[in-house]
Design a protein around this motif. Sequence first.
Motif, PDB file in Angstrom:
ATOM      1  N   ASN A  61       0.811  -1.213   0.000  1.00 34.46           N
ATOM      2  CA  ASN A  61       0.000   0.000   0.000  1.00 34.46           C
ATOM      3  C   ASN A  61       0.847   1.266   0.000  1.00 34.46           C
ATOM      4  O   ASN A  61       0.360   2.337  -0.351  1.00 34.46           O
ATOM      5  CB  ASN A  61      -0.968   0.005   1.183  1.00 34.46           C
ATOM      6  CG  ASN A  61      -2.111  -0.949   0.970  1.00 34.46           C
ATOM      7  OD1 ASN A  61      -2.490  -1.251  -0.156  1.00 34.46           O
ATOM      8  ND2 ASN A  61      -2.671  -1.450   2.051  1.00 34.46           N
ATOM      9  N   ARG A  62       2.107   1.136   0.388  1.00 39.56           N
ATOM     10  CA  ARG A  62       3.030   2.274   0.370  1.00 39.56           C
ATOM     11  C   ARG A  62       3.842   2.331  -0.913  1.00 39.56           C
ATOM     12  O   ARG A  62       4.718   3.180  -1.050  1.00 39.56           O
ATOM     13  CB  ARG A  62       3.997   2.160   1.549  1.00 39.56           C
ATOM     14  CG  ARG A  62       3.654   3.049   2.685  1.00 39.56           C
ATOM     15  CD  ARG A  62       4.783   3.226   3.685  1.00 39.56           C
ATOM     16  NE  ARG A  62       5.799   2.220   3.754  1.00 39.56           N
ATOM     17  CZ  ARG A  62       5.910   1.327   4.736  1.00 39.56           C
ATOM     18  NH1 ARG A  62       5.049   1.303   5.710  1.00 39.56           N
ATOM     19  NH2 ARG A  62       6.896   0.462   4.739  1.00 39.56           N
ATOM     20  N   MET A  68       8.733   7.612   2.922  1.00 35.84           N
ATOM     21  CA  MET A  68       8.016   8.812   3.377  1.00 35.84           C
ATOM     22  C   MET A  68       7.431   8.579   4.763  1.00 35.84           C
ATOM     23  O   MET A  68       6.966   7.497   5.073  1.00 35.84           O
ATOM     24  CB  MET A  68       6.863   9.138   2.430  1.00 35.84           C
ATOM     25  CG  MET A  68       7.271   9.654   1.106  1.00 35.84           C
ATOM     26  SD  MET A  68       5.780  10.150   0.217  1.00 35.84           S
ATOM     27  CE  MET A  68       6.467  10.629  -1.336  1.00 35.84           C
ATOM     28  N   ALA A  69       7.459   9.615   5.578  1.00 32.97           N
ATOM     29  CA  ALA A  69       6.802   9.552   6.885  1.00 32.97           C
ATOM     30  C   ALA A  69       5.338   9.941   6.753  1.00 32.97           C
ATOM     31  O   ALA A  69       4.488   9.483   7.509  1.00 32.97           O
ATOM     32  CB  ALA A  69       7.504  10.469   7.873  1.00 32.97           C
ATOM     33  N   SER A  77      -4.393  13.287   3.698  1.00 30.80           N
ATOM     34  CA  SER A  77      -3.102  13.129   4.343  1.00 30.80           C
ATOM     35  C   SER A  77      -2.981  11.723   4.902  1.00 30.80           C
ATOM     36  O   SER A  77      -3.914  11.218   5.522  1.00 30.80           O
ATOM     37  CB  SER A  77      -2.946  14.155   5.461  1.00 30.80           C
ATOM     38  OG  SER A  77      -1.699  13.990   6.090  1.00 30.80           O
ATOM     39  N   ILE A  78      -1.836  11.100   4.667  1.00 27.02           N
ATOM     40  CA  ILE A  78      -1.564   9.753   5.168  1.00 27.02           C
ATOM     41  C   ILE A  78      -0.247   9.803   5.925  1.00 27.02           C
ATOM     42  O   ILE A  78       0.738  10.364   5.438  1.00 27.02           O
ATOM     43  CB  ILE A  78      -1.458   8.741   4.013  1.00 27.02           C
ATOM     44  CG1 ILE A  78      -2.756   8.693   3.205  1.00 27.02           C
ATOM     45  CG2 ILE A  78      -1.111   7.354   4.530  1.00 27.02           C
ATOM     46  CD1 ILE A  78      -2.664   7.889   1.930  1.00 27.02           C
ATOM     47  N   ASP A  84       7.153  -1.020  10.593  1.00 31.81           N
ATOM     48  CA  ASP A  84       5.986  -1.777  10.147  1.00 31.81           C
ATOM     49  C   ASP A  84       5.458  -2.739  11.205  1.00 31.81           C
ATOM     50  O   ASP A  84       4.328  -3.202  11.117  1.00 31.81           O
ATOM     51  CB  ASP A  84       6.322  -2.571   8.879  1.00 31.81           C
ATOM     52  CG  ASP A  84       6.510  -1.673   7.678  1.00 31.81           C
ATOM     53  OD1 ASP A  84       5.840  -0.617   7.610  1.00 31.81           O
ATOM     54  OD2 ASP A  84       7.320  -2.021   6.800  1.00 31.81           O
ATOM     55  N   PHE A  85       6.257  -3.056  12.209  1.00 34.45           N
ATOM     56  CA  PHE A  85       5.852  -4.012  13.232  1.00 34.45           C
ATOM     57  C   PHE A  85       5.284  -3.351  14.484  1.00 34.45           C
ATOM     58  O   PHE A  85       4.908  -4.036  15.423  1.00 34.45           O
ATOM     59  CB  PHE A  85       7.038  -4.923  13.596  1.00 34.45           C
ATOM     60  CG  PHE A  85       7.458  -5.798  12.454  1.00 34.45           C
ATOM     61  CD1 PHE A  85       6.837  -7.021  12.229  1.00 34.45           C
ATOM     62  CD2 PHE A  85       8.459  -5.401  11.588  1.00 34.45           C
ATOM     63  CE1 PHE A  85       7.210  -7.830  11.167  1.00 34.45           C
ATOM     64  CE2 PHE A  85       8.842  -6.200  10.520  1.00 34.45           C
ATOM     65  CZ  PHE A  85       8.212  -7.417  10.308  1.00 34.45           C
ATOM     66  N   ASP A  86       5.218  -2.013  14.508  1.00 38.07           N
ATOM     67  CA  ASP A  86       4.718  -1.304  15.689  1.00 38.07           C
ATOM     68  C   ASP A  86       3.321  -1.753  16.107  1.00 38.07           C
ATOM     69  O   ASP A  86       3.039  -1.879  17.296  1.00 38.07           O
ATOM     70  CB  ASP A  86       4.706   0.210  15.458  1.00 38.07           C
ATOM     71  CG  ASP A  86       6.080   0.836  15.605  1.00 38.07           C
ATOM     72  OD1 ASP A  86       7.002   0.157  16.092  1.00 38.07           O
ATOM     73  OD2 ASP A  86       6.228   2.012  15.227  1.00 38.07           O
TER      74      ASP A  86
END
Length: 113
Positions: A61-62, A68-69, A77-78, A84-86
Amino acid sequence: MNDQLSKVKTALQLKSDEYDNLLKIYLEDASDALKLLLSIQEDLPQPLEHIVRAVAVKKFNRLRNEGMASYSQDGESITFNSNDFDDFKDEINQYRKDNNGLNQGMWVNPYEI
């Protein structure tokens, strides 16, 4: 891997095989990263495979927004997690707890034969 790929494609609603090679890389990278987090070299336990799929979906999806943050366009806004594991910290910590705290050393008596 094919079962994982099929599930990721279903989650992403992809019907063609256009992105299969890319998704396989994402699945392999996510699996390797999770093994590193858990300090294991063997296959991942089945209950943790959903984390690999979810991370692969996040990466897909990214696509084209890697690194990018945040992303903003036409008022939308995204914001991306830096790790990714947070979202799976609780599950990863529970696995560690249930498996006697991976990363702990084992004492060996050097005088035993």
